[in-house]
Write a protein that holds these residues in place. Structure first.
Motif, mmCIF file in Angstrom:
data_model
loop_
_atom_site.group_PDB
_atom_site.id
_atom_site.type_symbol
_atom_site.label_atom_id
_atom_site.label_comp_id
_atom_site.label_asym_id
_atom_site.label_seq_id
_atom_site.Cartn_x
_atom_site.Cartn_y
_atom_site.Cartn_z
ATOM 1 N N ARG A 255 23.261 27.423 89.273
ATOM 2 C CA ARG A 255 23.602 26.292 88.407
ATOM 3 C C ARG A 255 24.734 25.486 89.047
ATOM 4 O O ARG A 255 25.532 26.013 89.821
ATOM 5 C CB ARG A 255 24.049 26.776 87.020
ATOM 6 N N PHE A 273 31.362 22.846 90.523
ATOM 7 C CA PHE A 273 31.425 24.226 90.050
ATOM 8 C C PHE A 273 30.010 24.785 90.122
ATOM 9 O O PHE A 273 29.088 24.257 89.487
ATOM 10 C CB PHE A 273 31.962 24.289 88.626
ATOM 11 N N GLY A 275 27.406 28.160 90.033
ATOM 12 C CA GLY A 275 27.141 29.540 89.657
ATOM 13 C C GLY A 275 26.168 30.181 90.621
ATOM 14 O O GLY A 275 25.319 29.513 91.220
ATOM 15 N N LEU A 281 31.543 32.258 90.404
ATOM 16 C CA LEU A 281 31.671 30.812 90.209
ATOM 17 C C LEU A 281 32.437 30.229 91.383
ATOM 18 O O LEU A 281 33.584 30.614 91.633
ATOM 19 C CB LEU A 281 32.382 30.507 88.896
ATOM 20 N N LYS A 283 34.155 26.993 93.342
ATOM 21 C CA LYS A 283 34.789 25.700 93.109
ATOM 22 C C LYS A 283 34.925 25.027 94.468
ATOM 23 O O LYS A 283 35.634 25.538 95.348
ATOM 24 C CB LYS A 283 36.153 25.909 92.450
ATOM 25 N N ILE A 306 24.185 33.761 86.765
ATOM 26 C CA ILE A 306 24.688 32.745 85.832
ATOM 27 C C ILE A 306 23.535 31.798 85.496
ATOM 28 O O ILE A 306 22.953 31.175 86.382
ATOM 29 C CB ILE A 306 25.879 31.988 86.438
ATOM 30 N N LEU A 309 25.824 26.610 82.743
ATOM 31 C CA LEU A 309 27.155 26.070 83.036
ATOM 32 C C LEU A 309 27.334 24.787 82.228
ATOM 33 O O LEU A 309 26.536 23.854 82.363
ATOM 34 C CB LEU A 309 27.324 25.774 84.532
ATOM 35 N N GLN A 310 28.369 24.757 81.392
ATOM 36 C CA GLN A 310 28.638 23.580 80.570
ATOM 37 C C GLN A 310 30.132 23.287 80.591
ATOM 38 O O GLN A 310 30.957 24.198 80.695
ATOM 39 C CB GLN A 310 28.171 23.794 79.124
ATOM 40 N N LEU A 318 35.463 25.196 81.184
ATOM 41 C CA LEU A 318 34.084 25.448 81.584
ATOM 42 C C LEU A 318 33.573 26.671 80.851
ATOM 43 O O LEU A 318 34.328 27.616 80.591
ATOM 44 C CB LEU A 318 34.001 25.695 83.101
ATOM 45 N N TYR A 319 32.271 26.655 80.550
ATOM 46 C CA TYR A 319 31.643 27.793 79.892
ATOM 47 C C TYR A 319 30.424 28.213 80.704
ATOM 48 O O TYR A 319 29.540 27.397 80.997
ATOM 49 C CB TYR A 319 31.254 27.440 78.456
ATOM 50 N N ALA A 320 30.421 29.488 81.078
ATOM 51 C CA ALA A 320 29.327 30.057 81.865
ATOM 52 C C ALA A 320 28.624 31.113 81.032
ATOM 53 O O ALA A 320 29.276 31.890 80.321
ATOM 54 C CB ALA A 320 29.848 30.668 83.165
#
Length: 610
Positions: A255, A273, A275, A281, A283, A306, A309-310, A318-320
């Protein structure tokens, strides 16, 4: 969307043999069930673009579909999977006679992401649409991640595409045409004939309206038949710069999401970012063609892929998500850098070094002038760091000593010096990930030890002292101030006092137990031992007989209850039980008791006797 229309890419049956792109609305539209339209596709994502906004041609809004499929145009023996992007117009109503309730604007093109060492096309896995709200939609970008379709490579890549480049291929590009050849084989070649007007696959625009075509139901059959037979474009869509923004070896990318940040130099950078399948994760940033990974964080243990990813504008986090859980991740962790050099060499556009507070902080939370160099990684901008104070360490001859040296960064290379000379690893000097281990020390090992870190950047190589030790070998076993070097037994303190109290309680308990046994007669008193020996023989014999009868009576039921106890087989477990019976018999004999009758221990060979 505002019209409550639902766009979906799925299959019409449970077997997955009828893939479609459809719009569920009062007038439902879908794709044709033809391999030239969709051939064993794997759908990835969809995105809509407001291309009617400020359009001089009176164009319609578009919906883009990203997927991979088996290539129909490939002249090869094995199946070849390629990446695609397809496009439809949101105002499409289908044709009047040809392509009734079917897309009249469905066109698709191949997407290339030329990853190094790749002979086969890389396959698209995910996309992210990034648009600057202050700019026109033509400046929007699609970020896409690609992975190999064979196991011979472990590279993954990220490519970026301009929406304007994709739109230009559909609006101006050539078409591919299927040409039948011998042995019923179809070869796809570039179509060089006349293209009908209005252009096949185009949305209804001002030019079409001038000739009385106000909706797709008004399109002529010639245009509709053309797009029905030739939905594939000849030209492939190339990424920006015709090369990936990032290529990395290791776990496959799954992702991608992109966030824009303005650094202290005034420029805006797109931070990716990414996944992976191993739950990490990444960067990363591309600085003028330089691929740079700022950090990699393990989000899930054990490692799992993952799947989501949002980014939240409300929390700024960030939310994984994976199949087993979710994680919240900040955009930047500036506090991890403990020195100015570490902060600058991280080249994180979110972070800068505060000279006043002497710490690495987020640029969005500081109004001071911060030290930052994201493009060059120029750590010479930092003020001179305070010198590292040497730490005294003592060791006795033949002992072992570990000198710690935590690495400031995964990109840093550490080495050790002794008395300003490079220390070569050996059997007695072992380099660890976090320090140096000295084994079986001798007097020659004394000296000044320095752990030196070297980190490379685009600007220069930076060397810094991470730790320094003064190692002293003392054969007397005492260091400075009379401190013992070898382990010594502790003779005072709360732990020794507690141990002494426990021992005292045990002694008191033992004395009490002995006194109770003497009082009850379980143990003879020392001065009564002679009296026991002078006891009359008759009384002794009678007691022996009584005790032996009790033992014999108790032994017989046990022997009769279990056949294995007296069986004469060679089984190990049974022999052990039999030996136990003989031991009981011998013990009875030693107490001067009458002999036990041997027939009571006879073997039982017939189960009916039990």
């Amino acid at each position: 969307e505002k019209n409550n229309d639902l766009y979906s890419a799925t299959s019409m049956n449970f077997l997955g043999s009828e893939p479609i792109l459809m719009r569920s609305s009062p007038v439902s539209i879908r794709t044709e069930f033809k391999s030239s339209w969709l051939n064993e596709p794997h759908f990835v994502s969809m995105a809509q673009m407001p291309e009617s906004d400020k359009s001089e041609e009176g164009d319609d809004d578009k919906v883009y579909l990203f997927f991979s499929e088996t290539a129909v145009e490939c002249d090869c023996y094995n199946k070849l999977v390629v990446s695609r992007v397809a496009r439809v117009c949101k105002g499409d109503l289908g044709g009047l006679r040809t392509l009734q309730r079917k897309w009249t604007s469905f066109l698709k093109a191949r997407m290339d992401c030329p990853v190094l060492e790749s002979q086969l096309p890389y396959i698209i896995q995910d996309t992210y649409r990034w648009c600057d709200p202050e700019q026109h939609w033509k400046h929007c970008l699609f970020y896409a991640i690609f992975t190999p379709q064979s196991d011979t490579s472990d590279l993954s890549g990220v490519c970026a595409y301009r929406v304007s480049d994709i739109s230009r291929v559909f609006e101006e590009g050539k078409y591919k045409n299927p040409v039948p050849v011998e042995t019923s084989f179809v070869k796809w070649v570039m179509y060089s004939g006349e293209v009908p007007v209005p252009r096949p696959g185009a949305c209804i625009n001002n030019e079409a309206r001038k000739v009385g075509i106000t909706q797709t139901l008004d399109l002529p059959d010639r245009t509709l038949q053309f797009v029905k037979d030739k939905p594939l474009m000849d030209q492939a869509i190339q990424p920006i710069g015709e090369k990936p923004l990032l290529v990395r070896r290791g776990a496959k990318f799954t992702r991608v999401i992109v966030n824009q940040v303005q650094a202290t130099d005034g420029e805006k950078y797109h931070v990716m970012f990414i996944g992976t399948e191993e739950g990490t994760l990444l960067k990363a940033v591309n600085y003028d063609g330089e691929m740079f990974i700022i950090e990699e964080v393990q989000l899930f243990q054990p490692p799992v892929s993952i799947k989501i990813l949002q980014f939240s504008n409300v929390t700024g986090q960030l939310y994984a998500g994976s199949d087993y859980g979710a994680a919240q991740v900040p955009l930047a962790t500036c506090e991890r850098s403990l020195s100015c050099v570490d902060c600058v060499l991280a080249r994180d556009p979110y972070c800068g070094w505060d000279k006043t507070d002497k710490k690495c902080v987020s640029i969005s939370n500081s109004e001071r002038e911060l030290i930052q160099s994201v493009k060059e990684g120029n750590a010479s901008l930092c003020p001179d760091a305070d010198p590292v104070k040497p730490v005294d360490r003592f060791i006795w001859p033949g002992g072992n000593l570990k000198l710690s040296c935590p690495s400031p960064s995964n990109l840093a290379e550490t080495s050790w010096e002794r008395d300003d000379r490079l220390l070569t690893p050996s059997a007695r000097f072992q380099l660890l990930r976090d320090g140096l281990l000295i084994l079986n020390s001798s007097a020659s090992d004394a000296g000044r030890y320095r752990c030196v870190s070297v980190e490379h950047s685009k600007a220069d190589d930076y060397t810094s002292t991470v730790a320094e030790y003064l190692v002293t070998i003392n054969s007397k076993g005492f260091g400075r101030g009379g401190q013992p070097l070898s382990p010594q037994a502790q003779t005072d303190g709360p732990s020794v006092a507690g141990l002494q109290a426990v021992v005292a309680l045990l002694v008191v308990g033992l004395v009490a137990l002995l006194a109770w046994n003497f009082y009850k007669g379980h143990l003879p008193l020392p001065w009564n031992c002679g009296k026991n020996r002078a006891q009359p023989q008759g009384t002794h014999d009678q007691e022996a007989v009584n005790s032996n009868v009790t033992h014999q009576d108790a032994l017989r039921p046990a022997l009769a209850e279990s056949k294995p106890l007296v069986s004469g087989t060679d089984n190990n477990g049974r022999n052990n039980n039999h030996t136990g019976g003989e031991a009981a018999f011998n013990a009875a004999g030693e107490n001067d008791a009458p002999e036990v009758s041997l027939p009571s221990l006879q073997y039982i060979d017939d189960e009916s006797e039990i």
